[in-house]
Design a protein around this motif. Structure first.
Motif, PDB file in Angstrom:
ATOM      1  N   VAL A  45      21.198 -32.826 -12.238  1.00 53.20           N
ATOM      2  CA  VAL A  45      20.768 -31.437 -12.411  1.00 53.20           C
ATOM      3  C   VAL A  45      20.070 -30.906 -11.159  1.00 53.20           C
ATOM      4  CG1 VAL A  45      19.266 -29.942 -13.766  1.00 53.20           C
ATOM      5  CG2 VAL A  45      20.626 -31.705 -14.896  1.00 53.20           C
ATOM      6  N   LEU A  46      19.375 -31.802 -10.433  1.00 55.93           N
ATOM      7  CA  LEU A  46      18.626 -31.316  -9.279  1.00 55.93           C
ATOM      8  C   LEU A  46      19.513 -30.628  -8.241  1.00 55.93           C
ATOM      9  CD1 LEU A  46      15.798 -33.910  -8.549  1.00 55.93           C
ATOM     10  CD2 LEU A  46      15.607 -31.526  -9.257  1.00 55.93           C
ATOM     11  N   TYR A  59      20.166 -27.328  -9.527  1.00 54.32           N
ATOM     12  CA  TYR A  59      18.963 -26.513  -9.361  1.00 54.32           C
ATOM     13  C   TYR A  59      18.857 -26.031  -7.922  1.00 54.32           C
ATOM     14  CZ  TYR A  59      13.994 -25.390  -9.048  1.00 54.32           C
ATOM     15  OH  TYR A  59      12.813 -24.777  -8.816  1.00 54.32           O
ATOM     16  N   GLN A 100      20.987 -23.278  -7.326  1.00 52.06           N
ATOM     17  CA  GLN A 100      20.707 -22.135  -8.191  1.00 52.06           C
ATOM     18  C   GLN A 100      21.871 -21.850  -9.137  1.00 52.06           C
ATOM     19  OE1 GLN A 100      19.568 -18.931  -5.558  1.00 52.06           O
ATOM     20  NE2 GLN A 100      17.631 -19.932  -5.031  1.00 52.06           N
ATOM     21  N   LEU A 120      21.772 -23.217 -12.328  1.00 53.45           N
ATOM     22  CA  LEU A 120      21.310 -23.486 -13.691  1.00 53.45           C
ATOM     23  C   LEU A 120      20.925 -22.189 -14.399  1.00 53.45           C
ATOM     24  CD1 LEU A 120      19.071 -26.635 -13.109  1.00 53.45           C
ATOM     25  CD2 LEU A 120      21.343 -26.536 -14.141  1.00 53.45           C
ATOM     26  N   GLU A 153      16.508 -23.419 -17.923  1.00 55.12           N
ATOM     27  CA  GLU A 153      16.560 -24.737 -17.301  1.00 55.12           C
ATOM     28  C   GLU A 153      15.878 -24.703 -15.937  1.00 55.12           C
ATOM     29  OE1 GLU A 153      20.647 -26.699 -18.917  1.00 55.12           O
ATOM     30  OE2 GLU A 153      20.799 -24.933 -17.635  1.00 55.12           O
ATOM     31  N   THR A 154      16.125 -23.651 -15.215  1.00 57.27           N
ATOM     32  CA  THR A 154      15.475 -23.506 -13.913  1.00 57.27           C
ATOM     33  C   THR A 154      13.957 -23.535 -14.050  1.00 57.27           C
ATOM     34  OG1 THR A 154      17.329 -22.193 -13.113  1.00 57.27           O
ATOM     35  CG2 THR A 154      15.262 -22.015 -11.899  1.00 57.27           C
ATOM     36  N   ILE A 170      12.686 -27.088 -14.921  1.00 59.61           N
ATOM     37  CA  ILE A 170      12.690 -27.984 -13.761  1.00 59.61           C
ATOM     38  C   ILE A 170      11.607 -27.575 -12.777  1.00 59.61           C
ATOM     39  CG2 ILE A 170      14.024 -28.713 -11.769  1.00 59.61           C
ATOM     40  CD1 ILE A 170      16.482 -28.667 -13.500  1.00 59.61           C
ATOM     41  N   ALA A 171      11.408 -26.282 -12.646  1.00 64.62           N
ATOM     42  CA  ALA A 171      10.367 -25.817 -11.740  1.00 64.62           C
ATOM     43  C   ALA A 171       9.003 -26.322 -12.197  1.00 64.62           C
ATOM     44  CB  ALA A 171      10.384 -24.283 -11.669  1.00 64.62           C
TER      45      ALA A 171
END
Ligand SMILES: [Zn+2]
Length: 310
Positions: A21-22, A25, A28, A30, A34-35, A38-39
């Motif tokens: 996923v990273l 992310y 950009q 996602l 979700e963003t 993760i942030a």
């Protein structure tokens, strides 16, 4: 995330995000929620921040090198390796995710590994980490992640082909350009040649080889022994060395010693003369000779006699 927490808690609230996923992310790709998740995780997790920085570095390097001959090899290879790895393991995701949704098992196995362990060691470890992790992933995101990586992989491959195509196109253009420049140069040279040959203001001079070698030296003496008068004319004489002089001699008919008539130096054209020198009268001549003497002359001839006549 501890084992007794419900499975429907927001993803990544306490655990590392899936390694697949990273990169999404970073690109950009996602969904907003979700963003945000993760942030929030990144704000607390130095491991994931370091991983994200590495991924962003790879992406930046790849982007920066698009205009160069090829992407930086190491960064490009890391990205492609990751694409291949994630593409390989994603097909297992839907099944695991469905299982997670239908059974919602407690997170019995989800004691977390450092992010560096995910998808980075050997294949068995990768499978294990995915099995550990899949229950936390929704079916939608698994498919989305897979689609994202498939897109990324396709883009990477397409970018590779484009780079290759563009390079070959550049080579072709460079070749054509050099051919055109050469033809232009040839045409310009031919034009200049015609202009020069037909220029009415030009002079035309015929050049030949060096003039023929100087003719043989020749000399003549007009001598009246009764009056002691003498006129000597010579031409085509060879130049003399410095401090040397030609000297003309009368060789008497009675075989007595040669009488010096005088010295002379040829001019630049090889001409020389002796006119009416002071000579004894009444000396019949058997012959005349010319020698080369020290400048100023000698009283007896220095051999050899280079010219003689009788
Ligand atoms: Zn983390």
């Amino acid at each position: 995330m501890s084992p007794n927490q419900p499975a429907q808690n927001p993803p990544f609230s306490g655990s590392h995000p899936d390694p697949a996923v990273l990169p999404l992310y970073a690109m950009q790709l996602l969904a907003p929620e979700e963003t945000e998740a993760i942030a929030q995780h990144l704000a607390r997790c130095t491991d994931c921040r370091a991983e994200l920085a590495r991924i962003q570095g790879d992406l930046a390097l790849t982007a920066l090198t698009v205009d160069l001959e090829a992407p930086a090899a190491a960064a490009r290879q890391r990205l492609l390796d990751q694409v291949a790895r994630e593409t390989k393991i994603v097909p297992a995701a839907p099944q695991a995710a469905v299982q997670a949704q239908t059974q919602a098992p407690p997170q019995t196995q989800s004691q977390l590994k450092p992010i560096a362990a995910y998808g980075r060691s050997d294949s068995s470890s990768s499978v294990l980490s995915i099995e550990d992790h899949q229950p936390k992933r929704s079916l939608g995101r698994a498919v989305f992640a897979g689609a994202g990586w498939a897109t990324a992989a396709a883009l990477a491959v397409a970018a590779g082909f484009l780079l290759k195509d563009r390079q070959s196109l550049r080579d072709t253009i460079a070749l054509r350009t050099s051919e055109v420049m050469r033809l232009n140069t040839d045409a310009a040279a031919a034009h200049q040649l015609m202009d020069a040959l037909t220029d009415p203001g030009a002079v035309r001079v015929t050049l030949t080889a060096q003039p023929l070698p100087r003719a043989q030296p020749i000399a003549g003496v007009t001598y009246n022994p009764d009056k002691g008068s003498l006129v000597f004319l010579a031409s085509n004489l060879d130049p003399l060395q410095q401090y040397k002089a030609y000297e003309l001699w009368i060789i008497p008919a009675d075989s007595s010693a040669p009488i010096p008539v005088g010295t002379f130096h040829p001019d630049l054209q090889g001409n020389a003369s002796i006119v009416m020198p002071d000579l004894p009268k009444g000396v019949p001549a058997k012959a005349f000779g010319i020698t080369i003497e020290p400048d100023g002359g000698s009283q007896t001839p220095t051999m050899p006699i280079i010219m003689a006549g009788s």
